[in-house]
Enzyme design. Structure first.
Site, PDB file in Angstrom:
ATOM      1  CB  THR A  47      -0.915   0.014   1.242  1.00 56.20           C
ATOM      2  OG1 THR A  47      -1.671  -1.187   1.279  1.00 56.20           O
ATOM      3  CG2 THR A  47      -1.842   1.206   1.218  1.00 56.20           C
ATOM      4  CE1 TYR A 110     -16.169  -0.736  -6.376  1.00 50.22           C
ATOM      5  CE2 TYR A 110     -16.154  -2.620  -7.865  1.00 50.22           C
ATOM      6  CZ  TYR A 110     -16.707  -1.419  -7.451  1.00 50.22           C
ATOM      7  OH  TYR A 110     -17.791  -0.910  -8.107  1.00 50.22           O
ATOM      8  CE1 TYR A 136      -2.317  -4.528   5.210  1.00 52.99           C
ATOM      9  CE2 TYR A 136      -1.667  -4.269   2.920  1.00 52.99           C
ATOM     10  CZ  TYR A 136      -1.979  -3.714   4.140  1.00 52.99           C
ATOM     11  OH  TYR A 136      -1.951  -2.348   4.301  1.00 52.99           O
ATOM     12  NE  ARG A 141      -5.138   1.890   1.665  1.00 53.01           N
ATOM     13  CZ  ARG A 141      -4.494   3.063   1.595  1.00 53.01           C
ATOM     14  NH1 ARG A 141      -3.946   3.584   2.685  1.00 53.01           N
ATOM     15  NH2 ARG A 141      -4.407   3.710   0.461  1.00 53.01           N
TER      16      ARG A 141
END
Length: 294
Positions: A47, A110, A136, A141
């Site tokens: 990230t 998403y 992870y 996020r």
């Protein structure tokens, strides 16, 4: 018994840009400085490394460059997760081939898979990997939370050796630790929770803070492991205000500003990220001055 990838602090390293291209000169300088300062591992294209806006070629080139530059001195962990499982498999195979020591696999974002979908996705990527895989979990996020029971199922996979836990939920991490002990290492994914996660048996942190302070972040972990829990906790609390400043805007916006101020490349990000708001940057720089960083 599965092998631990690293113990201590791994830097989720920034990807410096110049004229919107990867600045390999500064990236190389940063890697060399991190190793000289005693960092325990390097995470490329996570990230913080803006892996989501690197082109496919850039993503592969950055991983390969990091592996060659580090040259075995510390483990290199490649961010190869994706919301497209087939792409994650392809990228993971590439990172294995060029010599990355482990993979970092983010929960698919998403798409918002079910727990069954998460398990299946991680299993097929891990099946394709010849190197250890670190899951992870960062639901803030991704919109997707890998629950402890699901992580416990995945802990039985021979290639899945650890999880970076960035849910921020200590109760969830405690439940996870209870379920996976002996099967999966746990790393803190939040710099304000390093010592709490270590207290639950964690092996370290995958850190944003260590971009600025690799030596200190590693020391915080190793003090704890050496039995100096009070000293480790003091470091955690002394650095808390700086950590909060590094997350007052979306990561990696603040850390990119910080690294530019320290001379590691331009304060340049890929859209949709934009440079830090001036008033927030001034607060960050003031704290950096207090810690002797600039």
């Amino acid at each position: 018994m599965k092998k631990t990838v690293f113990t201590g602090a791994a830097t989720a390293i920034v990807t410096p840009f110049i004229n919107n291209e990867v600045d390999y000169e500064q990236f190389g300088r940063l890697i060399e400085w991190q190793i000289a300062e005693g960092i325990d591992a390097i995470v490329a294209c996570g990230t913080t490394g803006e892996g989501s806006t690197l082109t496919d070629k850039e993503h592969r080139d950055v991983i390969e460059y990091a592996v060659k530059k580090v040259n075995g001195r510390v483990p290199v962990i490649a961010g190869t997760g994706s919301n497209d499982t087939a792409y994650a498999i392809d990228l993971t195979k590439f990172a294995c081939e060029v010599g990355a020591d482990a993979m970092l696999l983010v929960t698919p974002y998403y798409n918002k898979a079910t727990q069954k979908g998460l398990i299946k996705s991680f299993e097929v990527v891990a099946d394709a990997s010849t190197k250890p895989c670190i899951l992870y979990n960062v639901p803030s996020r991704t919109g997707c939370n890998l629950l402890p029971a699901s992580a416990a199922v995945l802990a039985d996979h021979p290639n899945i050796v650890a999880i970076k836990e960035a849910s921020g939920n200590i109760s969830q991490i405690a439940e996870l630790a209870s379920l996976v002990r002996g099967k999966m290492d746990i790393y803190s994914g939040n710099d304000d929770q390093i010592v709490p996660v270590l207290s639950l048996g964690g092996k370290g942190v995958i850190s944003v803070l260590s971009n600025l302070m690799p030596k200190e972040t590693s020391q915080m972990c190793h003090k704890f492991f050496a039995g100096d829990v009070a000293g480790s906790a003091k470091m955690q609390l002394d650095l808390l205000e700086l950590v909060n400043a590094l997350f007052c805007e979306v990561n990696p916006i603040p850390v990119k500003a910080a690294m530019a101020a320290m001379g590691f490349g331009e304060n340049s990000l890929r859209l949709p990220l934009t440079p830090m708001e001036p008033q927030n940057a001034e607060k960050l720089y003031a704290l950096m001055r207090q810690h002797g960083l600039i």
